[in-house]
Design a protein around this motif. Sequence first.
Motif, PDB file in Angstrom:
ATOM      1  N   ASP A   1       0.833  -1.209   0.000  1.00 42.19           N
ATOM      2  CA  ASP A   1       0.000   0.000   0.000  1.00 42.19           C
ATOM      3  C   ASP A   1       0.867   1.258   0.000  1.00 42.19           C
ATOM      4  O   ASP A   1       0.600   2.213  -0.744  1.00 42.19           O
ATOM      5  CB  ASP A   1      -0.919   0.035   1.228  1.00 42.19           C
ATOM      6  N   THR A   2       1.897   1.245   0.849  1.00 41.39           N
ATOM      7  CA  THR A   2       2.803   2.396   0.925  1.00 41.39           C
ATOM      8  C   THR A   2       3.511   2.595  -0.411  1.00 41.39           C
ATOM      9  O   THR A   2       3.600   3.717  -0.914  1.00 41.39           O
ATOM     10  CB  THR A   2       3.841   2.200   2.048  1.00 41.39           C
ATOM     11  N   ARG A   3       3.984   1.505  -0.987  1.00 42.06           N
ATOM     12  CA  ARG A   3       4.689   1.594  -2.271  1.00 42.06           C
ATOM     13  C   ARG A   3       3.767   2.164  -3.352  1.00 42.06           C
ATOM     14  O   ARG A   3       4.155   3.038  -4.125  1.00 42.06           O
ATOM     15  CB  ARG A   3       5.204   0.223  -2.680  1.00 42.06           C
ATOM     16  N   ALA A   4       2.519   1.690  -3.396  1.00 45.28           N
ATOM     17  CA  ALA A   4       1.569   2.193  -4.384  1.00 45.28           C
ATOM     18  C   ALA A   4       1.307   3.684  -4.179  1.00 45.28           C
ATOM     19  O   ALA A   4       1.243   4.454  -5.146  1.00 45.28           O
ATOM     20  CB  ALA A   4       0.262   1.398  -4.313  1.00 45.28           C
ATOM     21  N   ARG A   5       1.179   4.102  -2.929  1.00 41.58           N
ATOM     22  CA  ARG A   5       0.947   5.522  -2.620  1.00 41.58           C
ATOM     23  C   ARG A   5       2.160   6.360  -3.020  1.00 41.58           C
ATOM     24  O   ARG A   5       2.025   7.440  -3.604  1.00 41.58           O
ATOM     25  CB  ARG A   5       0.645   5.688  -1.129  1.00 41.58           C
ATOM     26  N   VAL A   6       3.351   5.857  -2.740  1.00 41.87           N
ATOM     27  CA  VAL A   6       4.580   6.562  -3.084  1.00 41.87           C
ATOM     28  C   VAL A   6       4.717   6.687  -4.603  1.00 41.87           C
ATOM     29  O   VAL A   6       5.061   7.756  -5.127  1.00 41.87           O
ATOM     30  CB  VAL A   6       5.807   5.853  -2.466  1.00 41.87           C
ATOM     31  N   LEU A   7       4.424   5.608  -5.329  1.00 41.03           N
ATOM     32  CA  LEU A   7       4.511   5.665  -6.791  1.00 41.03           C
ATOM     33  C   LEU A   7       3.486   6.640  -7.372  1.00 41.03           C
ATOM     34  O   LEU A   7       3.780   7.343  -8.343  1.00 41.03           O
ATOM     35  CB  LEU A   7       4.347   4.273  -7.394  1.00 41.03           C
ATOM     36  N   ALA A   8       2.302   6.702  -6.780  1.00 38.07           N
ATOM     37  CA  ALA A   8       1.300   7.671  -7.243  1.00 38.07           C
ATOM     38  C   ALA A   8       1.799   9.099  -7.036  1.00 38.07           C
ATOM     39  O   ALA A   8       1.631   9.961  -7.914  1.00 38.07           O
ATOM     40  CB  ALA A   8      -0.027   7.446  -6.516  1.00 38.07           C
ATOM     41  N   GLN A   9       2.435   9.348  -5.904  1.00 34.63           N
ATOM     42  CA  GLN A   9       3.018  10.676  -5.654  1.00 34.63           C
ATOM     43  C   GLN A   9       4.160  10.953  -6.636  1.00 34.63           C
ATOM     44  O   GLN A   9       4.298  12.062  -7.151  1.00 34.63           O
ATOM     45  CB  GLN A   9       3.522  10.778  -4.211  1.00 34.63           C
ATOM     46  N   GLY A  10       4.968   9.939  -6.895  1.00 33.17           N
ATOM     47  CA  GLY A  10       6.061  10.087  -7.868  1.00 33.17           C
ATOM     48  C   GLY A  10       5.547  10.369  -9.263  1.00 33.17           C
ATOM     49  O   GLY A  10       6.129  11.168 -10.005  1.00 33.17           O
ATOM     50  N   LEU A  11       4.448   9.736  -9.614  1.00 33.17           N
ATOM     51  CA  LEU A  11       3.832   9.973 -10.917  1.00 33.17           C
ATOM     52  C   LEU A  11       3.370  11.419 -11.044  1.00 33.17           C
ATOM     53  O   LEU A  11       3.576  12.061 -12.075  1.00 33.17           O
ATOM     54  CB  LEU A  11       2.658   9.009 -11.089  1.00 33.17           C
ATOM     55  N   ASP A  12       2.796  11.955  -9.978  1.00 35.99           N
ATOM     56  CA  ASP A  12       2.377  13.361  -9.993  1.00 35.99           C
ATOM     57  C   ASP A  12       3.576  14.301 -10.142  1.00 35.99           C
ATOM     58  O   ASP A  12       3.524  15.264 -10.911  1.00 35.99           O
ATOM     59  CB  ASP A  12       1.603  13.709  -8.718  1.00 35.99           C
ATOM     60  N   ILE A  13       4.653  14.024  -9.408  1.00 30.99           N
ATOM     61  CA  ILE A  13       5.854  14.873  -9.508  1.00 30.99           C
ATOM     62  C   ILE A  13       6.416  14.817 -10.920  1.00 30.99           C
ATOM     63  O   ILE A  13       6.736  15.847 -11.524  1.00 30.99           O
ATOM     64  CB  ILE A  13       6.927  14.448  -8.488  1.00 30.99           C
ATOM     65  N   ALA A  14       6.553  13.601 -11.456  1.00 31.57           N
ATOM     66  CA  ALA A  14       7.105  13.446 -12.804  1.00 31.57           C
ATOM     67  C   ALA A  14       6.228  14.141 -13.837  1.00 31.57           C
ATOM     68  O   ALA A  14       6.732  14.729 -14.797  1.00 31.57           O
ATOM     69  CB  ALA A  14       7.264  11.965 -13.141  1.00 31.57           C
ATOM     70  N   SER A  15       4.922  14.093 -13.635  1.00 35.52           N
ATOM     71  CA  SER A  15       4.002  14.747 -14.553  1.00 35.52           C
ATOM     72  C   SER A  15       4.106  16.265 -14.468  1.00 35.52           C
ATOM     73  O   SER A  15       4.176  16.958 -15.481  1.00 35.52           O
ATOM     74  CB  SER A  15       2.569  14.299 -14.237  1.00 35.52           C
ATOM     75  N   GLU A  16       4.151  16.784 -13.239  1.00 37.61           N
ATOM     76  CA  GLU A  16       4.174  18.230 -13.038  1.00 37.61           C
ATOM     77  C   GLU A  16       5.516  18.867 -13.369  1.00 37.61           C
ATOM     78  O   GLU A  16       5.577  19.934 -13.971  1.00 37.61           O
ATOM     79  CB  GLU A  16       3.846  18.559 -11.583  1.00 37.61           C
ATOM     80  N   TRP A  17       6.607  18.243 -12.921  1.00 45.18           N
ATOM     81  CA  TRP A  17       7.919  18.889 -12.957  1.00 45.18           C
ATOM     82  C   TRP A  17       8.955  18.168 -13.806  1.00 45.18           C
ATOM     83  O   TRP A  17      10.064  18.660 -13.964  1.00 45.18           O
ATOM     84  CB  TRP A  17       8.461  19.048 -11.528  1.00 45.18           C
TER      85      TRP A  17
END
Length: 195
Positions: free
Chosen positions: A6-22
């Motif tokens: 669950d933590t890994r999935a949440r972290v990857l979702a946050q990483g996806l947002d960062i990669a998308s935004e910046w």
Amino acid sequence: MGKGDDTRARVLAQGLDIASEWGLESLTIGALADRAGLSKSGLYAHFTSKEDMQCQVLDAAADAFAAEVMLPAIALPRGLPRVEEIQERWMHWVTDLLPGGCPLIAASLAYDDREGPVRDRAVHHIERMVGAVERAATIAVDERHFARDLDTAAYAFEVWAIVMAYHQYSRLLRRPDAADLARRSFASLNARAAG
């Protein structure tokens, strides 16, 4: 799914947002730890290096693309209905589902001249995306929605070109007519493909 998953999935979702935004280069262990509310050492339990983290985020982007674009399209009747659904959903993916657009497209531009595992992973996923379009076009030929002599590789190339142009027109140039231009381009391409 366990707590670690669950933590890994949440972290990857946050990483996806960062990669998308910046952009993927902005995706660092520190930035992701801050966004996910974890310590840097906590993140190292999930990633062996910055490159590993970036590759896993690209994998997450490819999985999200498959879930949002390809799987719903495959549920439709074979041939042109699937092709048109892929095109429409791909446009939605580029502009509506992630805060800053497609991280795979961003990676394709940022890493096109750089060797290494991040570039290799981006190439792998983009080849799969374009390959899926080529297979969908081949099925449309089999269903007689497209001409028998259609060059499906060239067709997939043109779909990718329209997607890239749409990404630039909608996100960089902020053209209000970007979606209309892309839809007209897809319609023209599909009409030519039908023969």
